[in-house]
Design a protein around this motif. Sequence first.
Motif, PDB file in Angstrom:
ATOM      1  N   ALA A 149      30.367 -11.068   8.509  1.00 11.03           N
ATOM      2  CA  ALA A 149      31.340 -10.068   9.078  1.00 11.03           C
ATOM      3  C   ALA A 149      32.037 -10.057  10.179  1.00 11.03           C
ATOM      4  O   ALA A 149      33.538  -9.760  10.558  1.00 11.03           O
ATOM      5  N   LEU A 150      31.212 -10.215  10.864  1.00 15.70           N
ATOM      6  CA  LEU A 150      31.797 -10.426  12.307  1.00 15.70           C
ATOM      7  C   LEU A 150      32.875 -11.299  12.618  1.00 15.70           C
ATOM      8  O   LEU A 150      33.790 -12.118  13.389  1.00 15.70           O
ATOM      9  N   ARG A 151      32.456 -12.510  12.234  1.00 15.83           N
ATOM     10  CA  ARG A 151      32.738 -14.056  11.698  1.00 15.83           C
ATOM     11  C   ARG A 151      34.051 -14.148  11.096  1.00 15.83           C
ATOM     12  O   ARG A 151      34.949 -13.850  11.982  1.00 15.83           O
ATOM     13  N   ASP A 152      34.508 -13.144  10.306  1.00 17.42           N
ATOM     14  CA  ASP A 152      35.763 -13.279   9.304  1.00 17.42           C
ATOM     15  C   ASP A 152      36.183 -12.710  10.415  1.00 17.42           C
ATOM     16  O   ASP A 152      37.178 -13.269  10.270  1.00 17.42           O
ATOM     17  N   ALA A 153      35.662 -11.350  10.852  1.00 15.05           N
ATOM     18  CA  ALA A 153      37.143 -10.640  11.287  1.00 15.05           C
ATOM     19  C   ALA A 153      37.053 -11.520  12.592  1.00 15.05           C
ATOM     20  O   ALA A 153      38.762 -11.421  12.638  1.00 15.05           O
ATOM     21  N   LEU A 154      36.589 -12.178  13.434  1.00 15.95           N
ATOM     22  CA  LEU A 154      37.534 -12.738  14.589  1.00 15.95           C
ATOM     23  C   LEU A 154      38.145 -13.838  14.437  1.00 15.95           C
ATOM     24  O   LEU A 154      38.820 -14.136  14.985  1.00 15.95           O
ATOM     25  N   ARG A 155      37.977 -14.694  13.581  1.00 15.51           N
ATOM     26  CA  ARG A 155      38.462 -16.114  12.991  1.00 15.51           C
ATOM     27  C   ARG A 155      39.840 -15.300  11.768  1.00 15.51           C
ATOM     28  O   ARG A 155      40.406 -16.246  12.412  1.00 15.51           O
ATOM     29  N   ALA A 156      39.428 -14.262  11.243  1.00  9.81           N
ATOM     30  CA  ALA A 156      41.218 -13.224  10.723  1.00  9.81           C
ATOM     31  C   ALA A 156      42.133 -13.438  12.172  1.00  9.81           C
ATOM     32  O   ALA A 156      43.528 -13.503  11.573  1.00  9.81           O
ATOM     33  N   ILE A 157      41.618 -12.499  13.161  1.00 10.46           N
ATOM     34  CA  ILE A 157      42.009 -11.794  14.483  1.00 10.46           C
ATOM     35  C   ILE A 157      42.739 -12.989  14.831  1.00 10.46           C
ATOM     36  O   ILE A 157      44.301 -13.301  15.676  1.00 10.46           O
ATOM     37  N   LEU A 158      42.072 -14.200  15.353  1.00 15.28           N
ATOM     38  CA  LEU A 158      42.562 -15.128  15.899  1.00 15.28           C
ATOM     39  C   LEU A 158      43.715 -16.026  15.118  1.00 15.28           C
ATOM     40  O   LEU A 158      44.534 -16.560  15.755  1.00 15.28           O
TER      41      LEU A 158
ATOM     42  N   GLU B 183      32.099 -26.219  15.677  1.00 11.19           N
ATOM     43  CA  GLU B 183      31.893 -27.356  16.087  1.00 11.19           C
ATOM     44  C   GLU B 183      31.122 -26.225  18.028  1.00 11.19           C
ATOM     45  O   GLU B 183      30.432 -26.993  18.239  1.00 11.19           O
ATOM     46  N   LEU B 184      32.013 -25.563  18.392  1.00 10.97           N
ATOM     47  CA  LEU B 184      32.018 -25.433  19.744  1.00 10.97           C
ATOM     48  C   LEU B 184      31.371 -23.902  19.807  1.00 10.97           C
ATOM     49  O   LEU B 184      30.607 -24.107  20.867  1.00 10.97           O
ATOM     50  N   TRP B 185      31.114 -23.810  18.882  1.00 13.73           N
ATOM     51  CA  TRP B 185      30.089 -22.322  18.437  1.00 13.73           C
ATOM     52  C   TRP B 185      28.838 -22.798  18.382  1.00 13.73           C
ATOM     53  O   TRP B 185      27.790 -22.078  19.112  1.00 13.73           O
ATOM     54  N   SER B 186      28.294 -24.443  18.017  1.00 13.87           N
ATOM     55  CA  SER B 186      27.118 -24.568  17.813  1.00 13.87           C
ATOM     56  C   SER B 186      26.673 -24.685  19.057  1.00 13.87           C
ATOM     57  O   SER B 186      25.678 -25.495  19.586  1.00 13.87           O
ATOM     58  N   GLU B 187      27.475 -25.106  20.375  1.00 12.49           N
ATOM     59  CA  GLU B 187      27.251 -25.472  21.687  1.00 12.49           C
ATOM     60  C   GLU B 187      26.972 -23.906  22.591  1.00 12.49           C
ATOM     61  O   GLU B 187      26.852 -23.839  23.580  1.00 12.49           O
ATOM     62  N   VAL B 188      27.454 -23.196  21.765  1.00 11.34           N
ATOM     63  CA  VAL B 188      27.127 -21.611  22.584  1.00 11.34           C
ATOM     64  C   VAL B 188      26.146 -21.007  22.285  1.00 11.34           C
ATOM     65  O   VAL B 188      25.241 -20.866  21.346  1.00 11.34           O
ATOM     66  N   ILE B 189      25.455 -19.994  23.808  1.00 17.67           N
ATOM     67  CA  ILE B 189      24.557 -19.225  24.226  1.00 17.67           C
ATOM     68  C   ILE B 189      24.680 -18.043  24.672  1.00 17.67           C
ATOM     69  O   ILE B 189      24.952 -18.112  26.196  1.00 17.67           O
ATOM     70  N   GLN B 199      25.331 -18.370  15.206  1.00 19.54           N
ATOM     71  CA  GLN B 199      25.055 -18.932  13.719  1.00 19.54           C
ATOM     72  C   GLN B 199      26.248 -18.822  12.222  1.00 19.54           C
ATOM     73  O   GLN B 199      26.473 -19.734  11.722  1.00 19.54           O
ATOM     74  N   ALA B 200      26.906 -18.067  12.470  1.00 20.47           N
ATOM     75  CA  ALA B 200      27.712 -17.617  10.594  1.00 20.47           C
ATOM     76  C   ALA B 200      28.821 -18.241  12.069  1.00 20.47           C
ATOM     77  O   ALA B 200      29.460 -19.038  10.787  1.00 20.47           O
ATOM     78  N   LEU B 201      28.588 -18.270  13.256  1.00 20.78           N
ATOM     79  CA  LEU B 201      30.647 -18.563  13.479  1.00 20.78           C
ATOM     80  C   LEU B 201      30.426 -20.264  13.745  1.00 20.78           C
ATOM     81  O   LEU B 201      30.969 -20.894  13.778  1.00 20.78           O
ATOM     82  N   CYS B 202      28.650 -20.388  13.461  1.00 24.28           N
ATOM     83  CA  CYS B 202      28.791 -22.584  13.215  1.00 24.28           C
ATOM     84  C   CYS B 202      29.125 -23.004  11.703  1.00 24.28           C
ATOM     85  O   CYS B 202      29.545 -24.132  12.120  1.00 24.28           O
ATOM     86  N   GLU B 203      29.271 -21.933  11.089  1.00 22.07           N
ATOM     87  CA  GLU B 203      29.915 -23.025   9.461  1.00 22.07           C
ATOM     88  C   GLU B 203      31.584 -22.757   9.287  1.00 22.07           C
ATOM     89  O   GLU B 203      31.933 -22.197   9.929  1.00 22.07           O
ATOM     90  N   PRO B 204      31.551 -23.704   8.565  1.00 22.75           N
ATOM     91  CA  PRO B 204      32.747 -24.095   8.811  1.00 22.75           C
ATOM     92  C   PRO B 204      33.848 -22.998   7.606  1.00 22.75           C
ATOM     93  O   PRO B 204      32.994 -22.518   7.114  1.00 22.75           O
ATOM     94  N   PRO B 205      34.862 -22.930   8.072  1.00 25.88           N
ATOM     95  CA  PRO B 205      35.566 -21.708   7.549  1.00 25.88           C
ATOM     96  C   PRO B 205      36.369 -21.757   5.474  1.00 25.88           C
ATOM     97  O   PRO B 205      36.203 -23.233   5.411  1.00 25.88           O
ATOM     98  N   ASP B 206      36.274 -20.466   4.968  1.00 28.76           N
ATOM     99  CA  ASP B 206      37.053 -20.970   3.949  1.00 28.76           C
ATOM    100  C   ASP B 206      38.629 -20.486   4.134  1.00 28.76           C
ATOM    101  O   ASP B 206      38.496 -19.034   4.309  1.00 28.76           O
TER     102      ASP B 206
END
Lengths: 246, 246
Positions: A149-158, B183-189, B199-206
Amino acid sequence: MTTTAAAATIKPQNQATGTAKRAGLDYEDVVVAALQLVETRGAEALSMRKLAAELGVTTTTIYHHVGGRDDLILALIRHSSAQQAEIMIEGQNPADRIQSVSEHIWSSALDHRNVTALAHQVGATSLLAMPLELALARELQAAGLSGAALRDALRAILMCTAGFLVVAFRNEASISAEYRSSELWSEVIDEQIDAETTQALCEPPDVFLLFQQSIRALILHFITAEPSPSKQRPSKKQRNKGATHD
Amino acid sequence: MTTTAAAATIKPQNQATGTAKRAGLDYEDVVVAALQLVETRGAEALSMRKLAAELGVTTTTIYHHVGGRDDLILALIRHSSAQQAEIMIEGQNPADRIQSVSEHIWSSALDHRNVTALAHQVGATSLLAMPLELALARELQAAGLSGAALRDALRAILMCTAGFLVVAFRNEASISAEYRSSELWSEVIDEQIDAETTQALCEPPDVFLLFQQSIRALILHFITAEPSPSKQRPSKKQRNKGATHD
DNA sequence: GGGGTTCTGTAACAGTGTGCAAGAATACTA
DNA sequence: TAGTATTCTTGCACACTGTTACAGAACCCC
């Protein structure tokens, strides 16, 4: 106009060691010179030869230190990204704070419009705005979101922000201004659309105001949406309609 | 590989009149050849010399018929715009029909992605999507909007769509794929963001699914918004908060 | 001082958009 | 039909662009 002046002001001490040759340039020297060139004279002013002339060297030197044009641009973006890392987030409730970060992405892009335009050309806007992207993720989490859910919200905003920024940039460029939407609508005659509306569509847009409004709507939508359990994706848009109507 | 073949297949009759010279090219011939070149080989394949070679002439001929590169691109966009004018709008209620037009803008841009990319480069996307913009205005009016409210809704939808399209195009291009957000999120800690979210932010977006969702939220926001009397602009975002909360 | 590495310049290649001057092919006209 | 005028096309050049092979300085270290 003296091309060596820029290099001299950056690194005057190394200029003294060698008599004539060996400009004493560093990786970072080239990058900051390129960044300065872009910020002052625009993204299209960045060419290997112009930058080399600005540094008082030849293009081969740039290739030796930082690599080709793409490497240079990427390094330039990274450098600029690190500069605009720290921000001030305002607002009491989560929605206001998310809005604040979004508007900061906006103003940051406009403050460094030339670098942003360059990053947009090579498709590395995420690299430029990564620190702000991280701040946005933190605020979204503070709003109660997490996971998909956070991922989707973030990407949508961006993505939405990117769209508004593109239009804002386009409206600034005086070139091909006669192909803006508001100009095209002045020649439209459609009996299905009333005159008042057609006239309104001819007015120049207040992109920032619309951006604020739209982002606000997006934020509220994604914050108040039901917490979706992991990653279910039922048949297309049926889910969206139901989610927002109930 | 025979460069004159393309011109011959387009206008074989004029090739017979003149013995050797006088290619018998028209304004439209050049434009459709350029459009075909862009659609088949990509936006970056459109150069004056390549197009001239494809037509079996020299660049000067193109300059004489349609003008410089910008004129050519603009003519090309106009030509492509007229082709994708008629659409099928589905849906019973106004919101569904607005959504249908929005998704049509999306699919139309993806169907002609090379021309869209070109229009995006020169900042003439409105020129390309003007027929669909008009259809969107009609549906917004059918939903009860008019004047400044309709204008704002239309522009918000268009800008948001543009943003999602930019990202969709970028994700297609294999160049610099390592600088995508996922890809950039995979290096974020970051200890402030939990592991599941990272981890969700590393997935490719739909991108399309997110587009549908966000546009839906925008449509509902602008349709259910209060009818703003003419053009009041109170202090910044106070109005937005009140409008959407009540 | 000699050897090796690092740096820099020269020159070139293959592209790009664009404009000038000239000539060929057609159209118009007396 | 002959001659002029207009339209079309070409060849060549200019000023750029990114990129690279080669060669020679300059520096560091032994």
